[in-house]
Design a protein around this motif. Structure first.
Motif, PDB file in Angstrom:
ATOM      1  N   ASP A  70       0.819  -1.210   0.000  1.00 31.31           N
ATOM      2  CA  ASP A  70       0.000   0.000   0.000  1.00 31.31           C
ATOM      3  C   ASP A  70       0.855   1.262   0.000  1.00 31.31           C
ATOM      4  N   ILE A  71       2.024   1.183   0.584  1.00 26.12           N
ATOM      5  CA  ILE A  71       2.939   2.313   0.667  1.00 26.12           C
ATOM      6  C   ILE A  71       4.134   2.014  -0.231  1.00 26.12           C
ATOM      7  N   PRO A  72       4.420   2.895  -1.215  1.00 25.12           N
ATOM      8  CA  PRO A  72       5.569   2.644  -2.099  1.00 25.12           C
ATOM      9  C   PRO A  72       6.856   2.451  -1.300  1.00 25.12           C
ATOM     10  N   GLY A  73       7.611   1.427  -1.671  1.00 20.67           N
ATOM     11  CA  GLY A  73       8.859   1.116  -0.994  1.00 20.67           C
ATOM     12  C   GLY A  73       8.703   0.266   0.250  1.00 20.67           C
ATOM     13  N   GLU A  74       7.468  -0.076   0.575  1.00 21.45           N
ATOM     14  CA  GLU A  74       7.185  -0.866   1.775  1.00 21.45           C
ATOM     15  C   GLU A  74       7.687  -2.306   1.637  1.00 21.45           C
ATOM     16  N   ILE A  75       7.594  -2.854   0.440  1.00 22.00           N
ATOM     17  CA  ILE A  75       7.981  -4.240   0.198  1.00 22.00           C
ATOM     18  C   ILE A  75       9.248  -4.261  -0.643  1.00 22.00           C
TER      19      ILE A  75
END
Length: 183
Positions: A70-75
């Motif tokens: 859901d948040i860019p760069g989270e994964i």
């Protein structure tokens, strides 16, 4: 250093490829090497899964090609993991799944660590055995034969057809006003 991997398709027949790849390459580079080695067209996504010595892996431990959080760069994605970050002498196994709908599942194991040879372009296909079937199948290692398993035996509640027919013969769902109140 060069990592030599054996990637074995989860299938009844023996189908595997041996690949040599630089330990500083990414998981995405290994993904691309596997796609090429097995002859896939590369239009589908894949994911790697960390696992233990018993090959047990969990969906939540997946390393995808793309950040789907859901948040860019989270994964973290395959491109962000170097092979030697995840695979080394103490942790030699990964599971790779290509085409998350068909679930082509491969057991990828580090077979050797060797010095880089200057006259070889990496990644390199070292050995190929077996022909990829037309459709993904499984040997039963993960999940077994679901057609022959009684998945609901622990939920047996001794209900019969009469118990499930809440309205009997005299009433129907149409008589309950669902049609006129349906959005």
């Amino acid at each position: 250093m060069i990592y030599k991997f054996r990637a074995i398709l989860d299938n009844e027949e023996d189908i595997f490829r041996d690949i040599a790849i630089d330990s500083k390459d990414s998981l995405e580079d290994l993904h691309n090497a596997l796609v090429n080695a097995f002859g896939f067209d590369g239009t589908e996504v894949g994911a790697f899964y960390t696992c233990g010595d018993d090959w047990a892996w969990h969906e939540e431990d997946g390393i995808p090609m793309f950040d789907t959080g859901d948040i860019p760069g989270e994964i973290k994605t395959m491109a962000e993991y170097k092979l030697d970050d995840l695979v080394h002498e103490q942790n030699t196994k990964l599971v790779y799944v290509y085409d998350l709908f068909s679930m082509w599942t491969f057991f990828v194991e580090l077979a050797a660590i060797e010095a880089n040879k200057e006259d070889v372009n990496y990644p390199a296909l070292l050995f190929s055995h077996g022909i990829l079937p037309d459709e993904a199948t499984t040997s039963g290692f993960r999940g077994g034969d679901l057609e022959n398993e009684d998945l609901f035996n622990e939920f047996e509640d001794d209900l019969d057809e009469d118990d499930l027919d809440a309205y009997g013969d005299s009433e129907s769902y149409e008589d309950q006003g669902f049609e006129e109140n349906w959005n």
